[in-house]
Design an enzyme around this catalytic site. Structure first.
Site, mmCIF file in Angstrom:
data_model
loop_
_atom_site.group_PDB
_atom_site.id
_atom_site.type_symbol
_atom_site.label_atom_id
_atom_site.label_comp_id
_atom_site.label_asym_id
_atom_site.label_seq_id
_atom_site.Cartn_x
_atom_site.Cartn_y
_atom_site.Cartn_z
ATOM 1 N N THR A 203 0.803 -1.232 0.000
ATOM 2 C CA THR A 203 0.000 0.000 0.000
ATOM 3 C C THR A 203 0.836 1.282 0.000
ATOM 4 O O THR A 203 1.879 1.357 0.639
ATOM 5 C CB THR A 203 -0.961 0.034 1.209
ATOM 6 O OG1 THR A 203 -1.873 -1.043 1.081
ATOM 7 C CG2 THR A 203 -1.758 1.309 1.308
ATOM 8 N N ARG A 231 -12.711 -9.354 -2.150
ATOM 9 C CA ARG A 231 -12.367 -8.729 -0.866
ATOM 10 C C ARG A 231 -11.925 -7.262 -1.059
ATOM 11 O O ARG A 231 -11.180 -6.922 -1.961
ATOM 12 C CB ARG A 231 -11.229 -9.530 -0.229
ATOM 13 C CG ARG A 231 -10.714 -8.998 1.099
ATOM 14 C CD ARG A 231 -9.500 -8.105 0.943
ATOM 15 N NE ARG A 231 -8.894 -7.774 2.230
ATOM 16 C CZ ARG A 231 -7.995 -6.814 2.409
ATOM 17 N NH1 ARG A 231 -7.600 -6.100 1.400
ATOM 18 N NH2 ARG A 231 -7.502 -6.583 3.605
ATOM 19 N N VAL A 232 -12.401 -6.406 -0.176
ATOM 20 C CA VAL A 232 -11.995 -5.003 -0.172
ATOM 21 C C VAL A 232 -11.396 -4.708 1.202
ATOM 22 O O VAL A 232 -11.927 -5.147 2.224
ATOM 23 C CB VAL A 232 -13.208 -4.079 -0.435
ATOM 24 C CG1 VAL A 232 -12.822 -2.615 -0.274
ATOM 25 C CG2 VAL A 232 -13.779 -4.323 -1.833
ATOM 26 N N GLY A 233 -10.280 -3.976 1.213
ATOM 27 C CA GLY A 233 -9.623 -3.650 2.485
ATOM 28 C C GLY A 233 -10.051 -2.298 3.029
ATOM 29 O O GLY A 233 -11.088 -1.759 2.643
ATOM 30 N N ASP A 234 -9.228 -1.764 3.918
ATOM 31 C CA ASP A 234 -9.564 -0.505 4.586
ATOM 32 C C ASP A 234 -9.252 0.721 3.744
ATOM 33 O O ASP A 234 -9.873 1.780 3.922
ATOM 34 C CB ASP A 234 -8.782 -0.397 5.905
ATOM 35 C CG ASP A 234 -7.267 -0.440 5.660
ATOM 36 O OD1 ASP A 234 -6.825 -1.312 4.882
ATOM 37 O OD2 ASP A 234 -6.554 0.400 6.217
ATOM 38 N N THR A 254 -1.935 1.800 6.577
ATOM 39 C CA THR A 254 -1.450 0.598 5.891
ATOM 40 C C THR A 254 -1.310 -0.529 6.902
ATOM 41 O O THR A 254 -0.881 -0.310 8.031
ATOM 42 C CB THR A 254 -0.097 0.846 5.196
ATOM 43 O OG1 THR A 254 0.398 -0.421 4.711
ATOM 44 C CG2 THR A 254 0.946 1.447 6.120
ATOM 45 N N GLY A 255 -1.697 -1.718 6.513
ATOM 46 C CA GLY A 255 -1.622 -2.846 7.429
ATOM 47 C C GLY A 255 -2.733 -3.834 7.131
ATOM 48 O O GLY A 255 -3.339 -3.791 6.050
ATOM 49 N N GLY A 257 -5.922 -4.918 6.664
ATOM 50 C CA GLY A 257 -7.125 -4.120 6.460
ATOM 51 C C GLY A 257 -8.337 -4.510 7.288
ATOM 52 O O GLY A 257 -9.097 -3.654 7.743
HETATM 53 N N1 ASP Z 1 -4.408 -2.119 4.195
HETATM 54 C C1 ASP Z 1 -4.309 -2.771 2.932
HETATM 55 C C2 ASP Z 1 -5.450 -3.740 2.779
HETATM 56 O O1 ASP Z 1 -5.796 -4.407 3.750
HETATM 57 C C3 ASP Z 1 -3.051 -3.512 2.760
HETATM 58 C C4 ASP Z 1 -1.816 -2.844 3.250
HETATM 59 O O2 ASP Z 1 -1.811 -1.715 3.665
HETATM 60 O O3 ASP Z 1 -0.770 -3.443 3.222
HETATM 61 O O4 ASP Z 1 -5.959 -3.874 1.707
#
Ligand code: ASP
Length: 336
Positions: A203, A231-234, A254-255, A257
């Site tokens: 990200t 799937r959709v993240g944050d 980032t992380g 999600g």
């Molecule tokens: N937060 C992002 C997601 O879950 C992935 C990431 O930041 O590494 O889609």
């Protein structure tokens, strides 16, 4: 005669007001913070060449955004300039270099938010857009909606004159190998949470304060390796992975999600500042180091407040990150 004097006085006043406004702008704090993903980023797993390449790209992205801010441009334009730079690099999990889904596709999410108007734009699951952040911006500026998904988002992109990229543009060997590795681990019964974080996500994001005192935030991602079922993240969820409000701060996360969605991370930080009077750093510590850690959510974020204070907290091993202040001073870091 009297009238003549009045006109001259008024004219003088206006010149003075314009002059002091210009001076205030010239001295106004402004700045930009960016990230290129958080995870298990350890020095022992990095070659000096790779580390140098990451640092150089982060610096380039910072400079691209800084130029916009220095010229008096809007925070969101600076955010966009920095993010497109990282989306075009295969080093980051966004645009070119996006991770693969379980079906071997690249599905990208992005969002922007304007702290002055609280307007926002987001897209999810697009597969042919070179710079998803620009499409999120177009959703904010040119549609009556906040979030568009998949085929609909791409239909809107075509109407807005975006060029569609072939799927192969997004292919990178490293991400393909990560997918194979993730599938192997999955077969062995390893849960997504336990997979090496640098293999799962990445990200990019940026937050900025411009000379006019307006905040802006943006995030762009390929999501998580081996993600399934659309799937959709944050990242594209306003308030979870991306948020900006002139009354508090601008945040890009980032992380992992799923945790960031459930913890409503970005809005939580803004609320702690707006309603409880916490400083940016206190609010970030509360959410990233306590709330998320308690829940088991790994990752980090970047944030800037309306006075130019910056924060880059993370609870993972590392986070690609950097900042630039009004005087042009750059810092770029990777590890804890
Ligand atoms: N937060 C992002 C997601 O879950 C992935 C990431 O930041 O590494 O889609």
């Amino acid at each position: 005669m009297k009238n003549g004097c009045m006109i001259i006085c008024c004219g003088l006043c206006m010149v003075l007001v314009a002059f002091s406004q210009a001076q205030a702008q010239a001295q106004a704090p402004f700045g930009l913070v960016i990230h290129g993903g958080a995870g298990t980023i350890l020095k022992k797993n990095m070659t000096p060449e790779k580390e140098a390449a990451y640092k150089a790209k982060l610096e380039e992205a910072l400079r691209a955004g800084y130029e916009v801010l220095k010229q008096g441009g809007a925070s969101l334009d600076a955010v966009q300039a920095a993010i497109t730079h990282m989306e075009d690099s295969p080093l980051f999990n966004a645009g070119k270099g996006a991770v693969f889904t379980a079906d071997g596709k690249n599905e990208m999410d992005a969002a922007v938010m304007d702290g002055k108007t609280l307007k926002a734009g987001a897209i999810t699951g697009v597969r042919h857009i070179k710079n998803p952040i620009l499409l999120a911006r177009a959703v904010m500026d040119k549609s009556e909606h906040v979030m568009l998904t998949g085929d609909g988002a791409e239909k809107f992109a075509k109407m807005q004159g975006f060029t569609m990229m072939p799927e192969k543009y997004f292919y990178t060997e490293e991400r393909w190998k990560s997918l194979q590795k993730a599938k192997e681990l999955e077969k062995q019964g390893v849960k997504p949470e336990a997979m090496p974080a640098d293999k799962k996500h990445g990200t990019v994001g940026a937050v900025a304060l411009d000379k006019a005192g307006n905040l802006g935030a943006g995030t762009s991602t390929g999501g998580m390796t081996n993600k399934k079922f659309g799937r959709v993240g944050d990242a594209p969820i306003i308030g979870s992975g991306t948020y900006a409000n002139n009354a508090s701060c601008a945040v890009s996360c980032t992380g992992h999600g799923e945790y960031f969605i459930r913890a409503v991370v970005a809005h939580d930080i803004s609320s702690l500042m707006q309603y409880k009077g916490l400083t940016l750093q206190q609010a970030c510590d509360e959410v990233v180091m306590r709330k998320l850690v308690t829940m088991g959510g790994e990752g980090g974020l970047i944030a800037i407040d309306s006075k130019g204070a910056m924060a880059m907290p993370f609870n993972s091993e590392g986070m690609y990150r950097g900042s630039i202040t009004a005087d042009g001073k750059i810092t770029v870091e990777i590890y804890k």
